[in-house]
Design an enzyme around this catalytic site. Structure first.
Site, short mmCIF file in Angstrom:
data_model
loop_
_atom_site.label_atom_id
_atom_site.label_comp_id
_atom_site.label_asym_id
_atom_site.label_seq_id
_atom_site.Cartn_x
_atom_site.Cartn_y
_atom_site.Cartn_z
N ARG A 16 0.88 -1.02 0.09
CA ARG A 16 -0.06 0.17 0.12
C ARG A 16 0.90 1.27 0.03
O ARG A 16 1.25 2.16 -1.27
CB ARG A 16 -0.89 0.42 1.39
CG ARG A 16 -2.38 0.44 1.31
CD ARG A 16 -1.78 2.35 1.51
NE ARG A 16 -1.12 2.33 2.77
CZ ARG A 16 -0.28 3.59 3.29
NH1 ARG A 16 -1.02 5.14 2.48
NH2 ARG A 16 0.05 4.02 4.06
N ASP A 17 1.59 1.59 0.94
CA ASP A 17 1.97 2.65 1.40
C ASP A 17 3.52 2.77 -0.07
O ASP A 17 4.02 3.62 -0.48
CB ASP A 17 2.88 2.38 3.02
CG ASP A 17 3.37 4.22 3.05
OD1 ASP A 17 2.78 5.41 2.11
OD2 ASP A 17 3.77 4.40 4.00
N HIS A 206 7.07 4.28 12.69
CA HIS A 206 6.76 4.14 11.15
C HIS A 206 7.78 5.10 10.68
O HIS A 206 7.91 6.77 11.16
CB HIS A 206 5.63 4.61 10.84
CG HIS A 206 5.37 4.62 9.02
ND1 HIS A 206 4.05 3.64 8.68
CD2 HIS A 206 6.19 5.75 8.16
CE1 HIS A 206 4.54 3.69 7.45
NE2 HIS A 206 5.41 5.28 7.12
N HIS A 208 10.17 7.23 7.63
CA HIS A 208 10.99 7.49 6.42
C HIS A 208 12.58 7.73 6.79
O HIS A 208 12.89 7.55 7.77
CB HIS A 208 9.74 8.55 5.83
CG HIS A 208 8.79 8.25 5.80
ND1 HIS A 208 8.23 7.91 4.03
CD2 HIS A 208 7.50 7.76 6.46
CE1 HIS A 208 6.86 7.97 4.16
NE2 HIS A 208 6.60 7.42 5.56
N CYS A 239 5.31 9.87 0.04
CA CYS A 239 3.79 10.37 0.65
C CYS A 239 3.33 11.62 -0.76
O CYS A 239 3.99 12.43 -0.82
CB CYS A 239 3.52 10.95 1.43
SG CYS A 239 2.30 11.97 2.57
N ASN A 248 9.96 4.66 2.71
CA ASN A 248 10.14 3.85 3.62
C ASN A 248 11.37 3.31 3.86
O ASN A 248 12.29 2.11 3.68
CB ASN A 248 8.70 2.57 4.29
CG ASN A 248 7.28 3.64 3.98
OD1 ASN A 248 6.89 4.46 5.13
ND2 ASN A 248 6.65 3.34 2.88
#
Length: 299
Positions: A16-17, A206, A208, A239, A248
């Site tokens: 997804r991300d 989370h 990056h 993003c 990420n």
């Protein structure tokens, strides 16, 4: 002397991300092969897709197909930006949902055209309905450290948003360094505070890797007692509403570090690299993580 956890849970966010903002449209069959390979590596928690308008995120237009054709292994999330997304997810049979809000009002307005308070007001009844239906709810806290528009975020504001979500009854908080500007001291400080103030909720970090600080920030979070981390195979991601944010932190690199520290994840690094090999030909940028380079070179 600090104490590290014996076990860590990795939540894989690559499907997804990792893929949502890629310049190449990745066909459904390749996404499914990627997901299957990641599950085969031992990953039991994963963000699969997002029920979001294809107008804004075309890469996620096949969300329903992804859910229908993915084996149920452990806990699998879908991201839902609003009540309509939640409705579609539930219709697809999803049992774990992620919602998101930015601590920064500016970021939130760029992302979903609402202030942080407006977003929370809209989400409160949605979360109540999800919990009444027995759905696991993960709340993703964006811009928890820094915002591309507002700069440094006051940790008190991040804590306050986390407390509001906890009061709503969510099961997990995923707290994100969305643009990769946090340093290890900030990581330790925020997560230590969150562990102290919110002892009865799952806390996930989370990070990056925009400034190559993600691994150091993870180690600092481990020292603060965090034992859940979002990572993305191949370091994929970014993003669309956070200018300058890169991918990420890479799953294979994080698992390797944890292995060397004697921390158990249940994940096979080599098989994660094999999963990256599945998706690498279909994404727009070359994969250049440390462990994947070694894997490709047969080391």
């Amino acid at each position: 002397m600090f104490i590290l956890p014996n076990n860590v849970t990795i939540i894989e966010v690559g499907p997804r991300d990792g893929l949502q903002n890629d310049k190449n449209y990745v066909d459904t069959q390749h996404k499914l092969a990627f997901i299957q390979a990641l599950q085969g590596a031992g990953i039991t928690e994963m963000e699969l897709t997002s029920f979001v308008s294809p107008k804004w995120v075309p890469q996620m237009a096949d969300a329903k197909e992804i859910i229908a054709n993915t084996s149920q292994v452990g806990r699998q999330f879908v991201l839902t930006p609003n009540a309509k997304g939640v409705e579609l997810a539930l219709e697809a049979g999803v049992q774990s949902v992620a919602v998101f809000v930015g601590v920064s009002n500016s970021f939130n307005k760029k992302n979903i055209n609402r202030s942080t308070d407006e977003s929370m007001a809209a989400l409160e009844p949605v979360i109540a309905n999800l919990k009444a239906a027995g759905v696991f709810v993960r709340a993703c806290i964006s811009t928890a450290f820094y915002c591309p528009y507002e700069g440094r975020i006051d940790p008190i504001a991040t804590l306050a948003l986390c407390q509001r979500f906890t009061a709503f009854g969510v099961d997990e908080l995923s707290v994100a360094d969305t643009i990769g500007m946090a340093n290890p001291q900030e990581s330790y400080s925020l997560f230590h505070t969150l562990k102290q103030e919110l002892p009865n909720i799952l806390l996930t970090a989370h990070f990056h890797d925009t400034r190559k600080m993600a691994m150091a920030n993870i180690f600092a979070a481990l020292q603060a007692g965090i034992d859940r981390f979002d990572t993305s195979a191949g370091g994929l991601g970014g993003c669309p509403f956070a200018p300058g944010a890169t991918g990420n932190v890479a799953t294979e690199d994080v698992v390797h570090m944890l292995d060397t520290l004697g921390i158990q994840t249940g994940i096979d690094v080599k098989k994660v690299c094999e999963a990256v090999q599945v998706i690498a030909p279909h994404v727009s940028r070359p994969i250049d993580t440390g462990m994947y380079r070694l894997f490709e070179n047969g080391i």
